[in-house]
Design a protein around this motif. Structure first.
Motif, PDB file in Angstrom:
ATOM      1  N   VAL A 290      -8.506  23.668  19.628  1.00  0.00           N
ATOM      2  CA  VAL A 290      -7.576  24.082  18.857  1.00  0.00           C
ATOM      3  C   VAL A 290      -8.843  24.669  18.135  1.00  0.00           C
ATOM      4  N   PHE A 291      -9.719  24.561  17.774  1.00  0.00           N
ATOM      5  CA  PHE A 291     -11.237  24.918  17.010  1.00  0.00           C
ATOM      6  C   PHE A 291     -10.708  26.841  16.611  1.00  0.00           C
ATOM      7  N   GLN A 292     -10.391  27.370  17.974  1.00  0.00           N
ATOM      8  CA  GLN A 292     -10.347  28.516  17.685  1.00  0.00           C
ATOM      9  C   GLN A 292      -9.132  28.926  16.818  1.00  0.00           C
ATOM     10  N   SER A 293      -8.044  28.325  17.681  1.00  0.00           N
ATOM     11  CA  SER A 293      -6.662  28.331  16.886  1.00  0.00           C
ATOM     12  C   SER A 293      -6.563  28.315  15.379  1.00  0.00           C
ATOM     13  N   GLN A 294      -7.011  27.132  14.891  1.00  0.00           N
ATOM     14  CA  GLN A 294      -7.829  27.300  13.856  1.00  0.00           C
ATOM     15  C   GLN A 294      -8.502  28.052  13.122  1.00  0.00           C
ATOM     16  N   GLY A 295      -9.456  28.935  13.059  1.00  0.00           N
ATOM     17  CA  GLY A 295     -10.463  29.954  12.906  1.00  0.00           C
ATOM     18  C   GLY A 295      -8.999  31.195  12.895  1.00  0.00           C
ATOM     19  N   GLU A 296      -8.333  31.112  14.210  1.00  0.00           N
ATOM     20  CA  GLU A 296      -7.831  32.181  13.962  1.00  0.00           C
ATOM     21  C   GLU A 296      -6.288  32.448  12.467  1.00  0.00           C
ATOM     22  N   VAL A 297      -5.985  31.562  12.131  1.00  0.00           N
ATOM     23  CA  VAL A 297      -4.909  31.850  11.015  1.00  0.00           C
ATOM     24  C   VAL A 297      -5.831  31.323   9.533  1.00  0.00           C
ATOM     25  N   ILE A 298      -6.748  30.914   9.678  1.00  0.00           N
ATOM     26  CA  ILE A 298      -7.373  30.766   8.847  1.00  0.00           C
ATOM     27  C   ILE A 298      -7.724  32.004   8.401  1.00  0.00           C
ATOM     28  N   SER A 299      -8.032  33.092   9.706  1.00  0.00           N
ATOM     29  CA  SER A 299      -8.926  34.367   9.440  1.00  0.00           C
ATOM     30  C   SER A 299      -7.565  35.371   8.919  1.00  0.00           C
ATOM     31  N   VAL A 300      -6.373  34.628   8.996  1.00  0.00           N
ATOM     32  CA  VAL A 300      -4.843  35.947   9.198  1.00  0.00           C
ATOM     33  C   VAL A 300      -4.774  35.761   7.758  1.00  0.00           C
ATOM     34  N   LEU A 301      -4.356  34.137   7.332  1.00  0.00           N
ATOM     35  CA  LEU A 301      -4.448  33.679   5.561  1.00  0.00           C
ATOM     36  C   LEU A 301      -5.072  34.744   4.547  1.00  0.00           C
ATOM     37  N   ALA A 302      -6.850  34.846   5.294  1.00  0.00           N
ATOM     38  CA  ALA A 302      -7.762  35.281   4.214  1.00  0.00           C
ATOM     39  C   ALA A 302      -7.304  36.483   4.132  1.00  0.00           C
ATOM     40  N   GLU A 303      -7.076  37.752   5.729  1.00  0.00           N
ATOM     41  CA  GLU A 303      -6.270  38.966   5.754  1.00  0.00           C
ATOM     42  C   GLU A 303      -5.276  39.187   4.995  1.00  0.00           C
ATOM     43  N   LEU A 304      -4.829  38.258   4.516  1.00  0.00           N
ATOM     44  CA  LEU A 304      -3.923  38.327   3.767  1.00  0.00           C
ATOM     45  C   LEU A 304      -3.841  38.186   2.701  1.00  0.00           C
ATOM     46  N   GLY A 305      -4.473  37.166   1.818  1.00  0.00           N
ATOM     47  CA  GLY A 305      -4.550  36.726   0.538  1.00  0.00           C
ATOM     48  C   GLY A 305      -5.492  38.682  -0.067  1.00  0.00           C
ATOM     49  N   VAL A 306      -6.738  38.811   0.670  1.00  0.00           N
ATOM     50  CA  VAL A 306      -7.274  40.242   0.555  1.00  0.00           C
ATOM     51  C   VAL A 306      -5.858  41.677   0.131  1.00  0.00           C
ATOM     52  N   ILE A 307      -4.819  41.511   0.942  1.00  0.00           N
ATOM     53  CA  ILE A 307      -3.646  42.521   0.797  1.00  0.00           C
ATOM     54  C   ILE A 307      -3.127  42.082  -0.136  1.00  0.00           C
ATOM     55  N   ILE A 308      -2.960  41.119  -0.358  1.00  0.00           N
ATOM     56  CA  ILE A 308      -1.659  40.376  -1.544  1.00  0.00           C
ATOM     57  C   ILE A 308      -3.332  40.734  -3.196  1.00  0.00           C
ATOM     58  N   LEU A 309      -3.494  40.809  -2.565  1.00  0.00           N
ATOM     59  CA  LEU A 309      -5.080  40.986  -3.458  1.00  0.00           C
ATOM     60  C   LEU A 309      -4.858  42.020  -3.888  1.00  0.00           C
ATOM     61  N   LEU A 310      -4.725  43.069  -2.962  1.00  0.00           N
ATOM     62  CA  LEU A 310      -4.833  44.400  -3.625  1.00  0.00           C
ATOM     63  C   LEU A 310      -3.259  44.795  -3.334  1.00  0.00           C
ATOM     64  N   PHE A 311      -2.669  44.770  -3.248  1.00  0.00           N
ATOM     65  CA  PHE A 311      -1.083  44.568  -4.177  1.00  0.00           C
ATOM     66  C   PHE A 311      -1.102  44.505  -5.617  1.00  0.00           C
ATOM     67  N   GLU A 312      -1.718  43.930  -6.198  1.00  0.00           N
ATOM     68  CA  GLU A 312      -1.924  43.191  -7.092  1.00  0.00           C
ATOM     69  C   GLU A 312      -2.427  44.293  -8.449  1.00  0.00           C
ATOM     70  N   ILE A 313      -3.435  44.477  -7.507  1.00  0.00           N
ATOM     71  CA  ILE A 313      -3.977  45.204  -8.107  1.00  0.00           C
ATOM     72  C   ILE A 313      -3.689  46.895  -8.502  1.00  0.00           C
ATOM     73  N   GLY A 314      -2.492  47.071  -7.297  1.00  0.00           N
ATOM     74  CA  GLY A 314      -1.952  48.258  -7.668  1.00  0.00           C
ATOM     75  C   GLY A 314      -1.209  48.253  -8.426  1.00  0.00           C
ATOM     76  N   LEU A 315      -0.333  47.081  -8.292  1.00  0.00           N
ATOM     77  CA  LEU A 315       0.477  47.495  -9.486  1.00  0.00           C
ATOM     78  C   LEU A 315      -0.435  47.153 -11.193  1.00  0.00           C
TER      79      LEU A 315
END
Length: 487
Positions: free
Chosen positions: A113-138
């Motif tokens: 459960v700990f492994q999967s929780q870390g993977e999900v949060i890491s993916v959400l963090a990656e999505l966060g920086v992707i959205i941030l750079l998309f917003e910066i591009g806009l």
């Protein structure tokens, strides 16, 4: 079935469980992962808001509060948000302990459960920086970026070559570090964290200024050069030699992707806008834009570049359309939800225990860290001196904006540590350098811009019975005619 949604949990596979227990185990474990992720998000959002609000009230960038909040809840302090890659198995996680006491999570299931929780949060963090750079591009001006493109490239090259040469040479000559580890540590000094710098510039409303555009352009180039440098030093660490073909591939693919995606995107953007205008369903603009951004991010990731480069390119392209303002407003709630996850996770993964001088094994690392910090700051600040043909520009702000290493430096440290190239003291030195450059850059950037903003003067001059007041602003010098007061 639940195990399809969480494939990282091998113990949920049908071959690993008796048939009568399969459905129950799948449902229970899936619920535990969801519960762990939800608790993690609660902790992340609380830390980001508390830290951001405190910093905002003492006139510091809120992103600095998010980073500090992440440090407090992470591996350095409360252990509320920790990750498997730090060698943890979940036994020290406060969230796992809370699930044990409230949801009766069994000790045997904690690692999975700990492994999967870390993977999900890491993916959400990656999505966060992707959205941030998309917003910066806009929010960026493609024409302005192209106009300062040559200057940004020069700044980026100087910001890569200078710290790399000084760091590698200094470690070898002063500290006697062998060539390969010294090269690896020097490479960790090269890249700039575009996410942290861009967020601070946006908060200071300097993103569209000449300085902001040069910083963003140079940071994008830094990211590309950093990927190439990482590929070179990683192959050097693995094989003791550099794979020239891989380096050439990365250089060509980076150039083709950035130029090609922007050129092609500008061709198809009118068709995309027309398609959006003909849609009748809710969210047609936002979802269409995200599809476009994610496709470019996917292509960038597939050709071994960073996904954030694709998101940034998508934002630049869509910023040229008539939908720019509307899309910018619609992306804000998405960014508010995902971007704090990225900054809190960066802080949570940072172990400030390496700063403790009372631990004997930390002392050698702290001495080398002091050297690396000086090189890291000086090597980026001098980049402002390389700006040409821009009278009145704030060169110090450009240099300071290139200082933070953030998650980029941590990637170098983790690759070096996993390959066995970096010793404990040198690894600690790199981590300390990353920590301090990440935390020092936001307030320094605010200081250099605030000093510029406060420069104003009134110069009286006689001109037909009138006084001309000169108002000096960061980007423009305005002459205002003021009638003299009558006696």
């Amino acid at each position: 079935m639940t195990w399809v949604l969480f494939p990282a949990l091998p113990f949920l596979h049908p071959l690993n469980l008796p048939a009568p227990l399969l459905a129950t185990a799948e449902t229970e474990s899936g619920h535990m992962v969801v519960a762990a992720v939800l608790l993690s998000l609660v902790v992340i959002y609380l830390a980001s808001k508390l830290g951001g609000e405190i910093c905002a009230r003492i006139d510091l960038p809120p992103v600095l509060g998010e980073l500090v909040g992440g440090v407090i809840i992470g591996v350095s302090a409360l252990h509320l948000l920790i990750f498997p890659e730090a060698g943890e198995d979940g036994s020290h996680s406060m969230i796992m302990a809370l699930l044990q006491s409230t949801a009766h999570l069994s000790p045997e299931a904690i690692p999975q459960v700990f492994q999967s929780q870390g993977e999900v949060i890491s993916v959400l963090a990656e999505l966060g920086v992707i959205i941030l750079l998309f917003e910066i591009g806009l929010e960026s001006d493609l024409k302005e970026l192209l106009r300062v493109g040559m200057q940004a490239t020069v700044v980026a090259v100087v910001g890569v070559v200078t710290p790399f040469a000084l760091g590698t040479g200094g470690l070898m000559l002063i500290f006697g570090v062998p060539p390969v580890p010294a090269i690896f540590a020097g490479a960790a000094l090269t890249a700039t964290s575009i996410g942290i710098t861009a967020k601070v510039l946006a908060e200071l409303q300097r993103l569209s200024s000449r300085e902001g555009q040069i910083i963003i352009g140079a940071a994008v180039m830094d990211d590309v050069l950093g990927i190439i440098v990482l590929a070179v030093v990683a192959s050097l660490a693995r094989d003791g030699k550099v794979e020239v073909g891989n380096v050439i591939y990365l250089i060509i693919s980076a150039g083709v992707f950035l130029i090609g995606s922007i050129w092609l995107g500008r061709l198809i953007s009118p068709f995309l806008v027309g398609l959006i205008n003909n849609m009748k369903t809710r969210g047609q603009l936002l979802l269409s834009a995200l599809i476009f951004a994610f496709i470019l991010s996917y292509i960038a990731a597939v050709i071994q570049l960073e996904a954030i480069l694709g998101a940034f390119a998508a934002g630049l392209i869509l910023a040229e359309t008539e939908k720019q303002r509307e899309l910018e407003e619609q992306i804000i709630p998405i960014a508010d939800m995902l971007t704090p996850i990225f900054f809190v996770v960066v802080g949570a993964r940072t172990d400030v225990g390496v700063l403790n001088p009372l631990v004997p094994e930390n002392r050698e690392g702290l001495i080398m860290a002091s050297f690396l910090i000086l090189v890291a700051i000086f090597g980026k600040v001098v980049t402002g001196l390389s700006v040409f043909g821009q009278p009145g520009i704030n060169r110090l702000a450009i240099g300071v904006g290139m200082i933070p290493r953030g998650e980029v430096g941590l990637v170098f440290a983790s690759v070096g540590a996993s390959s066995g190239v970096l010793g404990k003291s040198l690894e600690a030195a790199i981590i300390v350098m990353v920590i301090l450059t990440t935390f020092l850059a936001p307030p320094l950037l605010r200081v250099v811009f605030s000093k510029e903003s406060n420069i104003s003067a009134e110069v009286p001059a006689l001109n037909d019975g009138k006084t001309e007041a000169v108002n000096l602003s960061p980007d423009l010098v305005e002459l205002e005619s003021v009638e003299p007061e009558s006696n």
